[in-house]
Motif scaffolding. Sequence first.
Motif, PDB file in Angstrom:
ATOM      1  N   SER A 129       0.817  -1.212   0.000  1.00  0.00           N
ATOM      2  CA  SER A 129       0.000   0.000   0.000  1.00  0.00           C
ATOM      3  C   SER A 129       0.853   1.265   0.000  1.00  0.00           C
ATOM      4  O   SER A 129       0.338   2.363  -0.202  1.00  0.00           O
ATOM      5  CB  SER A 129      -0.931   0.006   1.213  1.00  0.00           C
ATOM      6  N   ARG A 130       2.148   1.129   0.221  1.00  0.00           N
ATOM      7  CA  ARG A 130       3.068   2.271   0.163  1.00  0.00           C
ATOM      8  C   ARG A 130       4.012   2.145  -1.030  1.00  0.00           C
ATOM      9  O   ARG A 130       4.255   3.095  -1.739  1.00  0.00           O
ATOM     10  CB  ARG A 130       3.851   2.373   1.468  1.00  0.00           C
ATOM     11  N   PHE A 131       4.532   0.949  -1.219  1.00  0.00           N
ATOM     12  CA  PHE A 131       5.377   0.631  -2.372  1.00  0.00           C
ATOM     13  C   PHE A 131       4.914  -0.706  -2.931  1.00  0.00           C
ATOM     14  O   PHE A 131       4.727  -1.652  -2.173  1.00  0.00           O
ATOM     15  CB  PHE A 131       6.851   0.506  -1.977  1.00  0.00           C
ATOM     16  N   MET A 141      -6.511   6.410   0.526  1.00  0.00           N
ATOM     17  CA  MET A 141      -6.353   4.986   0.193  1.00  0.00           C
ATOM     18  C   MET A 141      -6.842   4.716  -1.227  1.00  0.00           C
ATOM     19  O   MET A 141      -6.214   3.972  -1.979  1.00  0.00           O
ATOM     20  CB  MET A 141      -7.099   4.113   1.209  1.00  0.00           C
ATOM     21  N   ALA A 142      -7.940   5.351  -1.613  1.00  0.00           N
ATOM     22  CA  ALA A 142      -8.451   5.173  -2.973  1.00  0.00           C
ATOM     23  C   ALA A 142      -7.426   5.666  -4.000  1.00  0.00           C
ATOM     24  O   ALA A 142      -7.214   5.013  -5.028  1.00  0.00           O
ATOM     25  CB  ALA A 142      -9.777   5.913  -3.144  1.00  0.00           C
ATOM     26  N   ASP A 143      -6.780   6.800  -3.719  1.00  0.00           N
ATOM     27  CA  ASP A 143      -5.747   7.325  -4.616  1.00  0.00           C
ATOM     28  C   ASP A 143      -4.579   6.351  -4.735  1.00  0.00           C
ATOM     29  O   ASP A 143      -4.036   6.137  -5.824  1.00  0.00           O
ATOM     30  CB  ASP A 143      -5.203   8.670  -4.109  1.00  0.00           C
ATOM     31  N   ARG A 144      -4.182   5.772  -3.605  1.00  0.00           N
ATOM     32  CA  ARG A 144      -3.043   4.856  -3.594  1.00  0.00           C
ATOM     33  C   ARG A 144      -3.357   3.572  -4.366  1.00  0.00           C
ATOM     34  O   ARG A 144      -2.523   3.071  -5.124  1.00  0.00           O
ATOM     35  CB  ARG A 144      -2.638   4.567  -2.155  1.00  0.00           C
ATOM     36  N   LEU A 145      -4.571   3.056  -4.194  1.00  0.00           N
ATOM     37  CA  LEU A 145      -4.969   1.851  -4.933  1.00  0.00           C
ATOM     38  C   LEU A 145      -5.042   2.132  -6.430  1.00  0.00           C
ATOM     39  O   LEU A 145      -4.625   1.301  -7.245  1.00  0.00           O
ATOM     40  CB  LEU A 145      -6.307   1.317  -4.414  1.00  0.00           C
ATOM     41  N   LEU A 146      -5.535   3.305  -6.788  1.00  0.00           N
ATOM     42  CA  LEU A 146      -5.566   3.698  -8.191  1.00  0.00           C
ATOM     43  C   LEU A 146      -4.136   3.820  -8.731  1.00  0.00           C
ATOM     44  O   LEU A 146      -3.875   3.461  -9.878  1.00  0.00           O
ATOM     45  CB  LEU A 146      -6.326   5.008  -8.359  1.00  0.00           C
ATOM     46  N   LEU A 201      -3.084  -4.506   2.785  1.00  0.00           N
ATOM     47  CA  LEU A 201      -2.262  -5.200   1.786  1.00  0.00           C
ATOM     48  C   LEU A 201      -3.131  -5.987   0.811  1.00  0.00           C
ATOM     49  O   LEU A 201      -2.835  -6.048  -0.381  1.00  0.00           O
ATOM     50  CB  LEU A 201      -1.261  -6.129   2.460  1.00  0.00           C
ATOM     51  N   GLY A 202      -4.200  -6.568   1.329  1.00  0.00           N
ATOM     52  CA  GLY A 202      -5.127  -7.300   0.464  1.00  0.00           C
ATOM     53  C   GLY A 202      -5.774  -6.394  -0.568  1.00  0.00           C
ATOM     54  O   GLY A 202      -6.000  -6.806  -1.711  1.00  0.00           O
ATOM     55  N   GLN A 203      -6.048  -5.155  -0.176  1.00  0.00           N
ATOM     56  CA  GLN A 203      -6.621  -4.201  -1.132  1.00  0.00           C
ATOM     57  C   GLN A 203      -5.606  -3.858  -2.227  1.00  0.00           C
ATOM     58  O   GLN A 203      -5.965  -3.798  -3.411  1.00  0.00           O
ATOM     59  CB  GLN A 203      -7.075  -2.940  -0.402  1.00  0.00           C
ATOM     60  N   ALA A 204      -4.352  -3.648  -1.839  1.00  0.00           N
ATOM     61  CA  ALA A 204      -3.303  -3.361  -2.826  1.00  0.00           C
ATOM     62  C   ALA A 204      -3.123  -4.560  -3.756  1.00  0.00           C
ATOM     63  O   ALA A 204      -2.943  -4.408  -4.972  1.00  0.00           O
ATOM     64  CB  ALA A 204      -1.990  -3.016  -2.129  1.00  0.00           C
ATOM     65  N   ARG A 205      -3.191  -5.745  -3.185  1.00  0.00           N
ATOM     66  CA  ARG A 205      -3.080  -6.969  -3.972  1.00  0.00           C
ATOM     67  C   ARG A 205      -4.231  -7.068  -4.969  1.00  0.00           C
ATOM     68  O   ARG A 205      -4.045  -7.433  -6.127  1.00  0.00           O
ATOM     69  CB  ARG A 205      -3.081  -8.154  -3.015  1.00  0.00           C
ATOM     70  N   GLY A 206      -5.426  -6.700  -4.525  1.00  0.00           N
ATOM     71  CA  GLY A 206      -6.583  -6.702  -5.420  1.00  0.00           C
ATOM     72  C   GLY A 206      -6.405  -5.744  -6.592  1.00  0.00           C
ATOM     73  O   GLY A 206      -6.746  -6.068  -7.733  1.00  0.00           O
ATOM     74  N   ALA A 207      -5.856  -4.565  -6.307  1.00  0.00           N
ATOM     75  CA  ALA A 207      -5.603  -3.593  -7.378  1.00  0.00           C
ATOM     76  C   ALA A 207      -4.578  -4.150  -8.367  1.00  0.00           C
ATOM     77  O   ALA A 207      -4.715  -3.988  -9.582  1.00  0.00           O
ATOM     78  CB  ALA A 207      -5.121  -2.269  -6.789  1.00  0.00           C
ATOM     79  N   ALA A 208      -3.556  -4.824  -7.852  1.00  0.00           N
ATOM     80  CA  ALA A 208      -2.529  -5.418  -8.713  1.00  0.00           C
ATOM     81  C   ALA A 208      -3.126  -6.519  -9.584  1.00  0.00           C
ATOM     82  O   ALA A 208      -2.855  -6.588 -10.791  1.00  0.00           O
ATOM     83  CB  ALA A 208      -1.379  -5.969  -7.867  1.00  0.00           C
TER      84      ALA A 208
END
Length: 172
Positions: A13-15, A43-48, A84-91
């Motif tokens: 979520s950061r890198f 958080m929405a900006d970071r996931l985008l 982390l799961g959200q970042a993984r979902g975006a990936a």
Amino acid sequence: MSRVRILGVDPGSRFTGFGVIENEAGRSRLIAAGRLDVREGTMADRLLGVLNGLADVIREYQPQESAVEETFVNRVNAASALVLGQARGAAICACAQAGLPVSEYAAAQVKLAIAGNGRADKEQVAHMVRILLNTREALAADASDALAVALTHAHVRITRLRTGDALKRAWG
């Protein structure tokens, strides 16, 4: 065996680390590696940022397959695992949107495949990544982890090609 270009992703979520390798006949070479800095904004900006950043990587390097590290679930800090799961979902969405097949590997599977020890530390894994890719290039930890995921996928892929789907149940 045909040549394949693989994108490995270490979501964060950061890198978010990424690594692109090309594998042919069991030999891998480094194409690109880096990390997306998504520390700014909501958080929405970071996931985008993860979604769009990986979409750019995919467009530039044209991988044919992708591999993403699974999120380690820690009962002590469930909130971190959720983020982390959200970042993984975006990936995963970035890869799926590009039409790439997505394989997923647990951290212990990656460590075992790369360093021969499912509990290897980050330095051991990074060292083996440099050896396997025959590079002296200093890599950010996130990029090295992503390359380890890509290399794991390359190893599993070759084994599957040689043995059929017999190992699919064990490696996902």
